[in-house]
Design a protein around this motif. Structure first.
Motif, PDB file in Angstrom:
ATOM      1  N   ASP A 172      -7.190  20.239  -4.562  1.00 41.38           N
ATOM      2  CA  ASP A 172      -5.437  20.662  -5.927  1.00 41.38           C
ATOM      3  C   ASP A 172      -5.143  19.337  -6.017  1.00 41.38           C
ATOM      4  O   ASP A 172      -3.599  19.037  -6.959  1.00 41.38           O
ATOM      5  N   ILE A 173      -4.388  19.094  -4.841  1.00 36.04           N
ATOM      6  CA  ILE A 173      -2.739  18.492  -4.314  1.00 36.04           C
ATOM      7  C   ILE A 173      -3.944  16.398  -5.389  1.00 36.04           C
ATOM      8  O   ILE A 173      -2.648  16.218  -5.865  1.00 36.04           O
ATOM      9  N   MET A 174      -5.168  16.583  -4.755  1.00 37.69           N
ATOM     10  CA  MET A 174      -5.465  14.839  -5.167  1.00 37.69           C
ATOM     11  C   MET A 174      -5.181  15.209  -7.387  1.00 37.69           C
ATOM     12  O   MET A 174      -5.122  13.862  -7.550  1.00 37.69           O
ATOM     13  N   LYS A 175      -5.852  16.023  -7.705  1.00 42.20           N
ATOM     14  CA  LYS A 175      -5.853  16.364  -8.719  1.00 42.20           C
ATOM     15  C   LYS A 175      -4.411  15.782  -9.653  1.00 42.20           C
ATOM     16  O   LYS A 175      -3.998  15.425 -10.871  1.00 42.20           O
ATOM     17  N   ARG A 176      -3.748  16.580  -8.848  1.00 47.86           N
ATOM     18  CA  ARG A 176      -1.947  16.491  -9.285  1.00 47.86           C
ATOM     19  C   ARG A 176      -1.550  15.437  -9.218  1.00 47.86           C
ATOM     20  O   ARG A 176      -0.381  14.542  -9.797  1.00 47.86           O
ATOM     21  N   ASN A 177      -1.759  14.842  -7.798  1.00 45.42           N
ATOM     22  CA  ASN A 177      -1.278  13.432  -7.960  1.00 45.42           C
ATOM     23  C   ASN A 177      -2.036  12.012  -8.904  1.00 45.42           C
ATOM     24  O   ASN A 177      -1.348  11.933  -8.824  1.00 45.42           O
ATOM     25  N   GLU A 178      -3.217  12.096  -8.804  1.00 45.56           N
ATOM     26  CA  GLU A 178      -3.932  11.646 -10.304  1.00 45.56           C
ATOM     27  C   GLU A 178      -3.062  11.998 -11.857  1.00 45.56           C
ATOM     28  O   GLU A 178      -2.929  11.217 -12.247  1.00 45.56           O
ATOM     29  N   PHE A 179      -2.269  13.319 -12.161  1.00 41.37           N
ATOM     30  CA  PHE A 179      -2.069  13.361 -12.694  1.00 41.37           C
ATOM     31  C   PHE A 179       0.200  12.283 -13.096  1.00 41.37           C
ATOM     32  O   PHE A 179       0.284  11.924 -14.070  1.00 41.37           O
ATOM     33  N   LEU A 180       0.311  12.577 -12.136  1.00 35.56           N
ATOM     34  CA  LEU A 180       1.277  11.832 -11.633  1.00 35.56           C
ATOM     35  C   LEU A 180       1.240  10.720 -11.915  1.00 35.56           C
ATOM     36  O   LEU A 180       2.383   9.471 -11.807  1.00 35.56           O
ATOM     37  N   ARG A 181       0.239   9.917 -11.246  1.00 38.14           N
ATOM     38  CA  ARG A 181       0.196   8.253 -11.608  1.00 38.14           C
ATOM     39  C   ARG A 181      -0.168   8.075 -13.108  1.00 38.14           C
ATOM     40  O   ARG A 181       0.588   6.745 -13.282  1.00 38.14           O
ATOM     41  N   LEU A 182      -0.763   8.670 -13.819  1.00 39.34           N
ATOM     42  CA  LEU A 182      -0.780   8.731 -15.534  1.00 39.34           C
ATOM     43  C   LEU A 182       0.180   9.254 -15.884  1.00 39.34           C
ATOM     44  O   LEU A 182       0.885   8.811 -16.837  1.00 39.34           O
ATOM     45  N   ALA A 183       1.517   9.598 -15.097  1.00 41.61           N
ATOM     46  CA  ALA A 183       2.741  10.377 -15.779  1.00 41.61           C
ATOM     47  C   ALA A 183       4.323   9.359 -15.252  1.00 41.61           C
ATOM     48  O   ALA A 183       5.246   9.632 -15.221  1.00 41.61           O
ATOM     49  N   MET A 184       3.890   8.365 -13.777  1.00 45.06           N
ATOM     50  CA  MET A 184       4.996   8.023 -13.504  1.00 45.06           C
ATOM     51  C   MET A 184       5.500   7.322 -14.523  1.00 45.06           C
ATOM     52  O   MET A 184       5.533   6.095 -15.902  1.00 45.06           O
ATOM     53  N   PRO A 185       6.770   7.272 -15.257  1.00 44.67           N
ATOM     54  CA  PRO A 185       7.528   6.285 -15.879  1.00 44.67           C
ATOM     55  C   PRO A 185       7.889   5.097 -15.373  1.00 44.67           C
ATOM     56  O   PRO A 185       8.203   4.934 -14.212  1.00 44.67           O
ATOM     57  N   GLN A 186       8.010   4.116 -16.319  1.00 47.07           N
ATOM     58  CA  GLN A 186       8.402   2.917 -16.835  1.00 47.07           C
ATOM     59  C   GLN A 186       9.435   2.804 -16.838  1.00 47.07           C
ATOM     60  O   GLN A 186      10.259   2.734 -18.315  1.00 47.07           O
ATOM     61  N   PRO A 187      10.111   1.628 -16.153  1.00 44.63           N
ATOM     62  CA  PRO A 187      11.331   0.867 -16.592  1.00 44.63           C
ATOM     63  C   PRO A 187      11.165   0.584 -17.748  1.00 44.63           C
ATOM     64  O   PRO A 187      10.327  -0.078 -18.245  1.00 44.63           O
ATOM     65  N   VAL A 188      12.844   0.629 -18.609  1.00 46.77           N
ATOM     66  CA  VAL A 188      12.113   0.225 -20.375  1.00 46.77           C
ATOM     67  C   VAL A 188      12.912  -1.971 -20.126  1.00 46.77           C
ATOM     68  O   VAL A 188      13.816  -1.814 -19.591  1.00 46.77           O
ATOM     69  N   ASN A 189      12.716  -2.225 -21.106  1.00 46.82           N
ATOM     70  CA  ASN A 189      12.502  -3.732 -20.861  1.00 46.82           C
ATOM     71  C   ASN A 189      13.156  -3.815 -21.795  1.00 46.82           C
ATOM     72  O   ASN A 189      13.241  -4.549 -23.251  1.00 46.82           O
ATOM     73  N   PRO A 190      14.967  -3.656 -22.577  1.00 48.23           N
ATOM     74  CA  PRO A 190      16.176  -3.820 -23.301  1.00 48.23           C
ATOM     75  C   PRO A 190      16.227  -5.357 -24.090  1.00 48.23           C
ATOM     76  O   PRO A 190      15.480  -5.990 -23.163  1.00 48.23           O
ATOM     77  N   GLN A 191      16.174  -5.633 -25.046  1.00 45.63           N
ATOM     78  CA  GLN A 191      16.004  -6.527 -25.866  1.00 45.63           C
ATOM     79  C   GLN A 191      16.633  -6.198 -27.443  1.00 45.63           C
ATOM     80  O   GLN A 191      15.987  -4.998 -28.567  1.00 45.63           O
TER      81      GLN A 191
END
Length: 450
Positions: free
Chosen positions: A250-269
């Motif tokens: 279960d932890i490995m499945k949750r870790n895979e979900f977190l990998r996909l849901a990691m927020p990315q930094p904003v590139n302001p322009q």
């Protein structure tokens, strides 16, 4: 004597933070040993420099050494004996009254030998519990390190976002001043366009600021979530070995979900707004600069310095290593001491370039430092797939699109103005305002191949 030896052996294999046997042991500079998860969590929460929890000696680096797990050497305690007894009760097969010493690879269930030969499990692969426990424990530690690495990366992104937010209003205010300085030079009827431009800049500034704040909040929440999962993994690592196979899936499945849901930094322009009549006005002062006097200084150090200023030294995901690109540096033959001058440079064939004006003495220096006085430069730097525009005096980032064709440079010596223009869009990139030029200036160009 035997009691003293037992006490010594137990203390060496016990973490002084969690007071339990060592898990993924680590030795720090002073020689004391701790659980790696315990030390990571303790040092992250510490407000002072990292120091040993036992002797309080400051430790800047962790030295990993191979240490035998406490379970293999420790003298059994009352708690460990009771845990073993309870685990032994769970390892008896209720159907065959045999010891469950096998684990099924498919559904990770515990089996006795007769159960492993049943039609349900006969075609599956089985492992001895001790071998499986070691295998799953290693996977558990790998998952813990992966979670901690993601948390650290998220924290770096959060710090970067926070730094931008702290300077964002200052940048918007400064850019408003730059734009406001352009419009009095054109006819009065452009005042309406100026107002729309400033309102559009303020609106875009608010939108990007909100995006940065939302991103900051998401990263902060992700940091808390990653820590919670890490602490749960730490708790799992202290449980009886028989529970590891079932919980780890279960932890490995949750870790895979977190990998996909990691927020990315904003590139302001911000948008590149066209300023009506600017190109026509500047063309009245067009001159043709002759570039010669190839500079023999260490111009590669210029881009090394710029890369290290742009890259965070603790961000291992971003490479600051200079490329092997050949750079060409030269200055203008003309020495500018008065008047208004405008010229254009084609930058479409270069990803990394430095263009502007400088004191003649600066180009003769061995280091060509970017914090020197008397340099008015616009710099473009490519790191990975990201382009950054910066100006000197002081070094300041500009969150606007980079020119991909002709770049215009304008000097008004008496008024103390140096401006850079995106020729294709007739838009302002940045300006140096209200400077006092008491020394001759020379055009300067340094660029590398695409």
């Amino acid at each position: 004597m035997a009691s003293a030896i037992t006490q010594c052996s137990t203390s060496e294999l016990t973490c002084s933070i969690c007071t339990d046997y060592l898990t993924d042991p680590v030795t720090i500079c002073c020689g004391h040993r701790f659980c790696n998860p315990c030390l990571c969590l303790l040092w992250e929460d510490a407000l002072t420099p990292n120091c040993c929890p036992v002797c309080r000696e400051i430790s800047q680096q962790m030295y990993f050494k191979r240490i035998i797990f406490a379970e293999k050497q420790a003298i059994p305690t009352r708690e460990s004996v009771s845990r073993q007894l309870s685990s032994s009760a769970m390892l008896i097969c209720g159907r065959h009254q045999e010891i469950k010493n096998l684990i099924c690879e498919i559904d990770r269930s515990l089996l006795c030998f007769l159960c492993s030969q049943s039609p349900r499990h006969a075609t599956h692969k089985h492992y001895m519990i001790k071998e499986a426990d070691e295998y799953y424990r290693k996977k558990l530690l790998i998952q813990m390190k992966s979670i901690w690495k993601k948390k650290q990366k998220n924290q770096r992104n959060l710090n970067r976002e926070t730094n931008i937010i702290r300077m964002w209003k200052v940048f918007i205010h400064l850019r408003s001043m730059m734009i406001s300085a352009e419009y009095p030079k054109v006819c009065q009827y452009l005042r309406e366009e100026e107002q729309k431009h400033l309102e559009g800049l303020a609106r875009e500034g608010r939108i990007v600021f909100e995006q940065l704040k939302i991103s900051q909040t998401r990263m902060a929440k992700m940091s808390v979530l990653l820590r919670g999962i890490f602490e749960k993994l730490k708790e799992m690592s202290c449980k009886a070995d028989v529970n590891l196979p079932q919980d780890l899936g279960d932890i490995m499945k949750r870790n895979e979900f977190l990998r996909l849901a990691m927020p990315q930094p904003v590139n302001p322009q911000l948008s590149a707004w066209t300023i009506t009549g600017m190109s026509e006005r500047l063309n009245f002062f067009r001159v043709y600069i002759t570039m010669d006097h190839k500079i023999c200084s260490n111009h590669k150090l210029l881009f090394e310095d710029l890369r290290h200023l742009q890259c965070s030294l603790d961000d291992t995901d971003m490479s600051c290593t200079p490329t092997s690109t050949q750079y060409t540096s030269s200055w203008g033959a003309q020495i500018l001491t008065s008047g208004k001058h405008y010229w254009e440079v084609d930058v479409k064939d270069s990803c990394n370039w430095v263009i502007g004006l400088c004191r003649e003495a600066w180009t003769k220096r061995n280091d060509m430092r970017l914090d020197s006085e008397g340099i008015f430069l616009l710099l473009c730097l490519k790191v990975d797939d990201h382009f950054s525009l910066l100006s000197t005096s002081p070094l300041l980032p500009h969150y606007i699109p980079r020119p991909q064709g002709w770049l215009g440079v304008f000097l008004d010596y008496e008024c103390g103005i140096v401006s850079f223009v995106n020729v294709a869009q007739s838009s302002l990139i940045c300006s140096f305002l209200s400077r006092i030029f008491y020394f001759p200036l020379r055009p300067f160009i340094c660029h590398g191949s695409k």
